[in-house]
Design an enzyme around this catalytic site. Structure first.
Site, PDB file in Angstrom:
ATOM      1  N   PRO A   2     -53.735 -14.542 -13.163  1.00  0.00           N
ATOM      2  CA  PRO A   2     -53.608 -14.894 -11.757  1.00  0.00           C
ATOM      3  C   PRO A   2     -52.721 -16.119 -11.517  1.00  0.00           C
ATOM      4  O   PRO A   2     -53.033 -17.225 -11.941  1.00  0.00           O
ATOM      5  CB  PRO A   2     -55.048 -15.165 -11.315  1.00  0.00           C
ATOM      6  CG  PRO A   2     -55.818 -15.377 -12.557  1.00  0.00           C
ATOM      7  CD  PRO A   2     -55.097 -14.703 -13.658  1.00  0.00           C
ATOM      8  N   GLU A   3     -51.597 -15.875 -10.882  1.00  0.00           N
ATOM      9  CA  GLU A   3     -50.752 -16.962 -10.383  1.00  0.00           C
ATOM     10  C   GLU A   3     -50.825 -16.865  -8.854  1.00  0.00           C
ATOM     11  O   GLU A   3     -51.685 -16.159  -8.334  1.00  0.00           O
ATOM     12  CB  GLU A   3     -49.313 -16.814 -10.913  1.00  0.00           C
ATOM     13  CG  GLU A   3     -49.277 -16.790 -12.453  1.00  0.00           C
ATOM     14  CD  GLU A   3     -47.889 -16.648 -13.050  1.00  0.00           C
ATOM     15  OE1 GLU A   3     -46.926 -17.053 -12.402  1.00  0.00           O
ATOM     16  OE2 GLU A   3     -47.782 -16.133 -14.171  1.00  0.00           O
TER      17      GLU A   3
END
Length: 284
Positions: A2-3
């Site tokens: 997750p960015e």
DNA sequence: CGCAGGCCCTGGTAGC
DNA sequence: TGCTACCAGGGCCTGC
């Protein structure tokens, strides 16, 4: 992993399901998941019971849920964290760490995290901006992000450009994947010294960062079920729209040269050897 | 103070 | 088959 785009997808997914709802009981299943909440699990549950969630906000890779008490639940997904909306009868996930029940019943909110790099905490008085993340820079999709300040700050640094992109106190939301993608779009190798980059080049890089993040938010938003707020980095648009990340020995979409993989900061970096030449060693 | 690097954590997989 | 080694990597912490 997750960015910013994945976290924004989660934020949007959560917003429609938790805003305006009142928490009932909160159950901490694994203390490591709230290790940043120094008063501990009993306090965590007690201070949340009965509170109403009034918003879902994000800065960079951090999320927070402002509460009617003026506090906030602040969270980071780490590498494997998920926030899932599930009916009470759904079996507990193997790596279920925290469960939030609501006074109006289903769905409940679950924090699930295999590797426990992520975590949650209650930020006292943190509804507007949790003090715990005040050191995190604004992200490039924030309307108040200052492009000129960023360009100047990068050029004042004496480091490599990829390190600067990953420095969350300089610009937030970018991780290894989108750093590599933005550098490829700009035609820069990640080890280029920041203090030798022209302002116009940093400006172009920032534009590519925005483009790739925005495109990923758009695609991410359509590939997830509304009730299952997934942040599995392997799923969805990832495989289809990446130009360099994970594409070692495959042809560059722009020039056909084979994408190379290098070890950098103890992780993998992917780049095109022709479009992104390594900087020549310079005396500094 | 700015920057670099080590550490945390676990499931999947490659290799023997 | 079963074991070991390695890999993924964001953020915090330490040391220079």
């Amino acid at each position: 992993m997750p960015e910013l785009p994945e976290v924004e997808t989660v934020r949007q997914g959560l917003a429609g399901w938790v805003i305006g709802r009142r928490l009932d009981t909160v159950e901490v299943r694994h203390p490591r998941a709230i290790r940043r909440h120094l008063p501990g699990p009993v306090h965590f549950a007690a201070v949340l019971a009965g509170r109403q969630i009034i918003d879902v906000r994000r800065r960079g890779k951090y999320l927070w849920l402002p509460l009617d008490s003026g506090d906030a639940v602040v969270g980071h997904l780490g590498m494997s964290g998920q926030l899932l909306l599930q009916p009470a009868h759904a079996p507990d996930e193997t790596h279920l760490r925290v469960r939030f029940r609501f006074v109006d019943g289903d769905p409940q909110l679950r924090f699930v995290d295999q590797r426990t790099f992520g975590g949650l905490a209650v930020s006292a008085g943190g509804a507007e901006l949790p003090a715990e993340i005040a050191h995190i820079a604004r992200d490039p999709l924030d309307p108040d992000f200052s492009d000129t300040a960023f360009v100047a700050a990068v050029r004042r640094r004496r480091t490599e450009i990829k390190r600067a992109l990953l420095d969350q106190s300089l610009i937030s939301g970018i991780g290894n994947i989108y750093a590599d993608e933005a550098l490829w779009r700009t035609g820069l190798h990640g080890t280029r010294p920041t203090d030798r980059l022209p302002a116009a080049t940093v400006t172009r890089l920032l534009a590519h960062v925005r483009d790739v993040l925005r495109a990923a938010v758009t695609e991410g938003g359509t590939s997830f079920d509304a009730l299952y707020v997934n942040v599995n980095g392997e799923s969805g648009y990832f495989d289809r729209s990446l130009n360099v990340y994970g594409r070692e020995d495959q042809p560059c979409a722009r020039c056909g040269a084979l994408i190379r993989r290098e070890s950098f900061m103890n992780r993998s970096s992917f780049s095109c050897p022709r479009c992104q030449p390594r900087p020549r060693a310079v005396r500094r």
